[in-house]
Scaffold this motif. Structure first.
Motif, PDB file in Angstrom:
ATOM      1  N   TYR A 160     -33.062 -16.092 -17.964  1.00 22.60           N
ATOM      2  CA  TYR A 160     -34.391 -16.692 -17.860  1.00 22.60           C
ATOM      3  C   TYR A 160     -34.954 -17.014 -19.233  1.00 22.60           C
ATOM      4  O   TYR A 160     -34.807 -16.238 -20.183  1.00 22.60           O
ATOM      5  N   GLU A 161     -35.635 -18.166 -19.342  1.00 22.93           N
ATOM      6  CA  GLU A 161     -36.438 -18.434 -20.524  1.00 22.93           C
ATOM      7  C   GLU A 161     -37.643 -17.502 -20.528  1.00 22.93           C
ATOM      8  O   GLU A 161     -38.064 -16.991 -19.497  1.00 22.93           O
ATOM      9  N   GLN A 162     -38.224 -17.298 -21.704  1.00 18.02           N
ATOM     10  CA  GLN A 162     -39.368 -16.409 -21.805  1.00 18.02           C
ATOM     11  C   GLN A 162     -40.549 -16.915 -20.977  1.00 18.02           C
ATOM     12  O   GLN A 162     -41.277 -16.131 -20.362  1.00 18.02           O
ATOM     13  N   ARG A 163     -40.758 -18.215 -20.925  1.00 20.02           N
ATOM     14  CA  ARG A 163     -41.879 -18.751 -20.167  1.00 20.02           C
ATOM     15  C   ARG A 163     -41.604 -18.692 -18.666  1.00 20.02           C
ATOM     16  O   ARG A 163     -42.504 -18.464 -17.871  1.00 20.02           O
ATOM     17  N   GLU A 164     -40.358 -18.915 -18.265  1.00 17.68           N
ATOM     18  CA  GLU A 164     -40.009 -18.747 -16.858  1.00 17.68           C
ATOM     19  C   GLU A 164     -40.279 -17.326 -16.399  1.00 17.68           C
ATOM     20  O   GLU A 164     -40.699 -17.097 -15.257  1.00 17.68           O
ATOM     21  N   ALA A 165     -40.061 -16.385 -17.279  1.00 17.62           N
ATOM     22  CA  ALA A 165     -40.151 -14.980 -16.910  1.00 17.62           C
ATOM     23  C   ALA A 165     -41.576 -14.446 -16.860  1.00 17.62           C
ATOM     24  O   ALA A 165     -41.781 -13.259 -16.583  1.00 17.62           O
TER      25      ALA A 165
ATOM     26  N   ALA B 287     -44.935 -16.757  -9.813  1.00 17.92           N
ATOM     27  CA  ALA B 287     -44.040 -16.436  -8.707  1.00 17.92           C
ATOM     28  C   ALA B 287     -43.046 -15.350  -9.108  1.00 17.92           C
ATOM     29  O   ALA B 287     -42.734 -14.445  -8.314  1.00 17.92           O
ATOM     30  N   PHE B 288     -42.553 -15.421 -10.340  1.00 19.92           N
ATOM     31  CA  PHE B 288     -41.568 -14.439 -10.796  1.00 19.92           C
ATOM     32  C   PHE B 288     -42.206 -13.066 -10.991  1.00 19.92           C
ATOM     33  O   PHE B 288     -41.683 -12.048 -10.509  1.00 19.92           O
TER      34      PHE B 288
ATOM     35  N   VAL C   1     -34.002  -9.657  -3.798  1.00 23.58           N
ATOM     36  CA  VAL C   1     -35.440  -9.730  -3.525  1.00 23.58           C
ATOM     37  C   VAL C   1     -36.067 -10.903  -4.263  1.00 23.58           C
ATOM     38  O   VAL C   1     -36.846 -11.677  -3.690  1.00 23.58           O
ATOM     39  N   VAL C   2     -35.727 -11.065  -5.534  1.00 20.54           N
ATOM     40  CA  VAL C   2     -36.315 -12.139  -6.332  1.00 20.54           C
ATOM     41  C   VAL C   2     -35.887 -13.502  -5.795  1.00 20.54           C
ATOM     42  O   VAL C   2     -36.699 -14.435  -5.722  1.00 20.54           O
ATOM     43  N   ALA C   3     -34.631 -13.642  -5.409  1.00 18.34           N
ATOM     44  CA  ALA C   3     -34.146 -14.916  -4.890  1.00 18.34           C
ATOM     45  C   ALA C   3     -34.894 -15.327  -3.628  1.00 18.34           C
ATOM     46  O   ALA C   3     -35.104 -16.518  -3.378  1.00 18.34           O
ATOM     47  N   GLU C   4     -35.318 -14.356  -2.822  1.00 21.76           N
ATOM     48  CA  GLU C   4     -36.055 -14.648  -1.593  1.00 21.76           C
ATOM     49  C   GLU C   4     -37.483 -15.093  -1.858  1.00 21.76           C
ATOM     50  O   GLU C   4     -38.080 -15.783  -1.029  1.00 21.76           O
ATOM     51  N   ARG C   5     -38.035 -14.715  -3.008  1.00 20.50           N
ATOM     52  CA  ARG C   5     -39.461 -14.917  -3.256  1.00 20.50           C
ATOM     53  C   ARG C   5     -39.775 -15.948  -4.327  1.00 20.50           C
ATOM     54  O   ARG C   5     -40.927 -16.388  -4.432  1.00 20.50           O
ATOM     55  N   VAL C   6     -38.810 -16.338  -5.122  1.00 13.13           N
ATOM     56  CA  VAL C   6     -39.060 -17.250  -6.241  1.00 13.13           C
ATOM     57  C   VAL C   6     -38.431 -18.604  -5.938  1.00 13.13           C
ATOM     58  O   VAL C   6     -37.249 -18.674  -5.565  1.00 13.13           O
TER      59      VAL C   6
ATOM     60  N   SER D  49     -36.426 -22.030  -6.223  1.00 12.25           N
ATOM     61  CA  SER D  49     -35.236 -22.319  -7.024  1.00 12.25           C
ATOM     62  C   SER D  49     -35.571 -23.192  -8.229  1.00 12.25           C
ATOM     63  O   SER D  49     -34.920 -23.100  -9.275  1.00 12.25           O
ATOM     64  N   LEU D  50     -36.584 -24.039  -8.078  1.00 16.09           N
ATOM     65  CA  LEU D  50     -37.013 -24.886  -9.191  1.00 16.09           C
ATOM     66  C   LEU D  50     -38.184 -24.214  -9.886  1.00 16.09           C
ATOM     67  O   LEU D  50     -39.280 -24.109  -9.326  1.00 16.09           O
ATOM     68  N   THR D  51     -37.968 -23.736 -11.106  1.00 14.71           N
ATOM     69  CA  THR D  51     -39.021 -23.035 -11.818  1.00 14.71           C
ATOM     70  C   THR D  51     -40.117 -24.002 -12.255  1.00 14.71           C
ATOM     71  O   THR D  51     -39.914 -25.222 -12.297  1.00 14.71           O
TER      72      THR D  51
END
Length: 351
Positions: free
Chosen positions: A149-154, A158-159, A208-213, A215-217
């Motif tokens: 993950y990029e720092q901003r994505e993280a 949602a994440f 868990v994260v894949a279910e809630r975040v 796919s396109l950040t």
């Protein structure tokens, strides 16, 4: 120990000056300790926010972690880097906080959306709410060579919201591996467990994260939209609220838009419900608005100011974080409360 929390950032020295300062810090020189940790403070603070879901809790956790590091510096033997050791201290400090404070939530976590506006909604003070995070100082790109993950994505909403649904050990393992690029063996040493346990925690956390975040950040979405359109959406959103222009506001929203306002429990989904809320509350029921653009959680944000007769000014009311999709607003998360403003460098009031 002198105050060590700072907004400065720099690359940490690896040898030379760092070794000199480390020796002096072990001898009790708090200025040397401050020089050692200052280059890492911003990324450590962001790590604490991801773990705890609150910038205010991150402030407390970082200060506690640095105090623990200062007191325990004699036990740092240099087998790992100073950065790894500080992340170990910070992570364990956050895990202690998770145990005592529990997870933070958004209104969407508490129950279904409301079909019509709820007038007179009151704050739910018994809920620990997720908070916004200022963009200022967030580094671009991964923090380690193995990071996904990029720092901003993280820090996207949602994440961070998804992380709150993980137990502390899974949350820590995912962040240390996917965001910061530490290996499973390094994480095992940090968390005093086995690499097998770390890999198991990672597998459960990823599901868990894949279910809630999505796919396109938001970072990829914003790059596709382009800066000009993002600025146009933010300006149009602000202008529509200031003019009380429902048509202009609705034109900026997706059909499945959501609007939530922590610490209020009710939230709205879909263009009809959101329009009903917007027309009845912010557009006609609140008074005069002013706005300033900002950045929050790696996403476009707006500082919202509401007129106060007694003060004779527009006072800070909320920080709105906008989630975009296809050049329109798919989510509005209005974090109510002037207490958020200082962290964003926003003034307390506007004329």
């Amino acid at each position: 120990m002198s105050e060590v929390f700072s907004t400065r950032t720099a690359e940490p020295a690896v040898q030379g000056v760092e070794d000199f300062d480390l020796a002096r810090a072990r001898d009790g020189d708090d200025d040397a300790f401050t020089r050692l940790v200052r280059p890492l403070q911003r990324e450590l603070h962001a790590h604490c926010y991801r773990m705890l879901g609150s910038a205010h809790d991150a402030d407390d956790a970082l200060q506690e972690a640095l105090l623990r590091a200062w007191r325990g510096l004699a036990r740092f033997e240099g087998r790992s880097s100073l950065r790894s050791w500080l992340y170990t201290v910070a992570t364990r400090t956050c895990l202690d906080a998770v145990e005592t404070r529990g997870r933070r939530a958004l209104p969407v976590d508490l129950g279904p959306s409301s079909d019509r506006v709820v007038v007179g909604d009151v704050p739910l003070t018994e809920v620990a709410w997720l908070g916004p995070y200022p963009d200022a100082g967030l580094a671009d790109g991964p923090a380690g060579p193995g990071a996904r993950y990029e720092q901003r994505e993280a820090v996207e909403l949602a994440f961070v919201a998804a992380l709150q649904h993980l137990p502390g050990n899974q949350r820590a393992a995912l962040l240390l591996f996917e965001v910061l690029g530490f290996s499973a063996a390094e994480i095992a040493a940090m968390m005093d467990t086995s690499a097998t346990s770390v890999n198991s925690a990672l597998a459960r956390a990823r599901r868990v994260v894949a279910e809630r975040v999505p796919s396109l950040t938001q970072q990829r979405t914003l790059r596709r939209i382009g800066d000009a359109r993002v600025r146009e959406v933010v300006a149009g959103y602000s202008a529509a609220l200031e003019r009380g222009d429902a048509d202009a506001l609705v034109a900026l929203l997706t059909e499945d838009v959501t609007w939530s306002m922590p610490p209020l429990g009710h939230w709205y989904r879909g263009i009809e419900a959101v329009t009903d809320f917007a027309v009845r509350i912010p557009l006609t029921g609140c008074g005069s608005w002013r706005h300033l653009p900002t950045g929050a959680n790696g996403q476009p944000g707006v500082g919202c100011y509401l007129w106060d007769d007694e003060a004779g000014a527009h006072l800070g009311w909320a920080v709105d974080v906008l989630t975009l999709r296809g050049g329109r607003i798919a989510e509005v998360t209005s974090f109510l409360g002037s207490g958020h403003f200082a962290g964003f460098g926003l003034p307390d009031a506007l004329p």
